[in-house]
Design an enzyme around this catalytic site. Sequence first.
Site, mmCIF file in Angstrom:
data_model
loop_
_atom_site.group_PDB
_atom_site.id
_atom_site.type_symbol
_atom_site.label_atom_id
_atom_site.label_comp_id
_atom_site.label_asym_id
_atom_site.label_seq_id
_atom_site.Cartn_x
_atom_site.Cartn_y
_atom_site.Cartn_z
ATOM 1 N N ASN A 10 0.874 -1.177 0.000
ATOM 2 C CA ASN A 10 0.000 0.000 0.000
ATOM 3 C C ASN A 10 0.907 1.221 0.000
ATOM 4 O O ASN A 10 1.529 1.538 1.010
ATOM 5 C CB ASN A 10 -0.882 -0.032 1.259
ATOM 6 N N LYS A 12 0.134 4.317 -0.221
ATOM 7 C CA LYS A 12 -0.456 5.527 0.376
ATOM 8 C C LYS A 12 -0.205 6.714 -0.559
ATOM 9 O O LYS A 12 -0.166 6.524 -1.773
ATOM 10 C CB LYS A 12 0.076 5.740 1.796
ATOM 11 N N HIS A 95 -9.278 1.163 5.272
ATOM 12 C CA HIS A 95 -7.956 1.326 5.878
ATOM 13 C C HIS A 95 -8.080 2.261 7.083
ATOM 14 O O HIS A 95 -8.890 3.189 7.077
ATOM 15 C CB HIS A 95 -6.959 1.896 4.855
ATOM 16 N N GLU A 97 -6.420 4.669 8.043
ATOM 17 C CA GLU A 97 -6.283 6.104 7.742
ATOM 18 C C GLU A 97 -7.580 6.660 7.169
ATOM 19 O O GLU A 97 -7.932 7.817 7.405
ATOM 20 C CB GLU A 97 -5.093 6.325 6.798
ATOM 21 N N GLU A 167 -4.981 -4.858 10.644
ATOM 22 C CA GLU A 167 -3.926 -3.862 10.821
ATOM 23 C C GLU A 167 -4.151 -3.124 12.146
ATOM 24 O O GLU A 167 -4.950 -2.186 12.217
ATOM 25 C CB GLU A 167 -3.952 -2.848 9.671
ATOM 26 N N GLY A 173 3.088 2.215 10.697
ATOM 27 C CA GLY A 173 4.051 3.296 10.520
ATOM 28 C C GLY A 173 4.786 3.669 11.795
ATOM 29 O O GLY A 173 5.436 4.712 11.874
ATOM 30 N N SER A 213 4.013 -2.248 10.140
ATOM 31 C CA SER A 213 5.473 -2.324 10.254
ATOM 32 C C SER A 213 6.057 -3.671 9.819
ATOM 33 O O SER A 213 6.993 -4.174 10.446
ATOM 34 C CB SER A 213 5.915 -1.965 11.680
HETATM 35 P P1 13P Z 1 3.461 0.337 7.590
HETATM 36 O O1 13P Z 1 3.944 -0.949 6.948
HETATM 37 O O2 13P Z 1 4.195 1.545 7.107
HETATM 38 O O3 13P Z 1 3.378 0.217 9.074
HETATM 39 O O4 13P Z 1 1.939 0.550 7.066
HETATM 40 C C1 13P Z 1 1.039 -0.496 7.168
HETATM 41 C C2 13P Z 1 -0.180 -0.125 6.408
HETATM 42 O O5 13P Z 1 -0.908 0.773 6.781
HETATM 43 C C3 13P Z 1 -0.468 -0.878 5.186
HETATM 44 O O6 13P Z 1 -1.767 -0.634 4.738
#
Ligand code: 13P
Length: 250
Positions: A10, A12, A95, A97, A167, A173, A213
């Site tokens: 992903n 983003k 997601h 976010e 997640e 992140g 992560s």
């Molecule tokens: P990270 O791998 O940067 O922690 O992000 C995970 C994520 O949100 C994948 O959709």
Amino acid sequence: MDKKSIVAGNWKMNKTHKEASEFIKNLAPLIQSARASAYIAPSFTALHDSITAAKDTNIIIGAQNMHDETDGAFTGEISGGMLKTLGIEFVILGHSERRHVFQEDNSFINRKVIRALKDGLQPILCIGETQKEREEKKTEVVLEEQFFKGIQNISKKDASNIILAYEPVWAIGTGKTATSEIAEHTHSFIRKLIIKHFDKEISKNMHILYGGSVKPQNVEELMQQENIDGVLVGGASLEYKSFAEIVNKA
Ligand code: 13P
């Protein structure tokens, strides 16, 4: 698990269309003989070039979001039909976010999942608890609510096209991966939720990806867990060598 594992990147809000196609051209030869399926979700503006670059490779291109309506007065939105016509195969929905930064609720996410299935796109439905919810021991309640509300009014036949992603928000992140024990424990809880709502067969066949992560250093241990069928990768999917390493280790 005998099903083919999935490694989904992903991106983003990262990478221009040029950077995206460069990345895919570099990645493709490195993962030619991977056992896992490689999925990548670039930004909308990079989808067209990504599909072109991924032609004749084993890389599958998807989107990071879509709207639940087919068309109309929704400034700034993109429909599932638009994505499908472009050649898109999957779409990430719900997601964290989208849930926490853009305030998308379970009912909106559910309508998107239903529309994606109607449009012939494979939804990756994301669920996950916040740090506060975990500390307050609400993880299972939150996941159950997000899952049940997210897959409402979806038939067993359609359910077989859904991918789930767990997640934990506190691991996204942050560099703080859930330990493989925590991830496995939660995935096995989610597997039971699928049985409760659908049946054993669907539960057995449905992929549950872990996200938060994930890196080349921790992917193997995560993938060894019985109920982890793949990973959803943010940060480490932005560099083709580290993403290739994850795909090849999964
Ligand atoms: P990270 O791998 O940067 O922690 O992000 C995970 C994520 O949100 C994948 O959709």
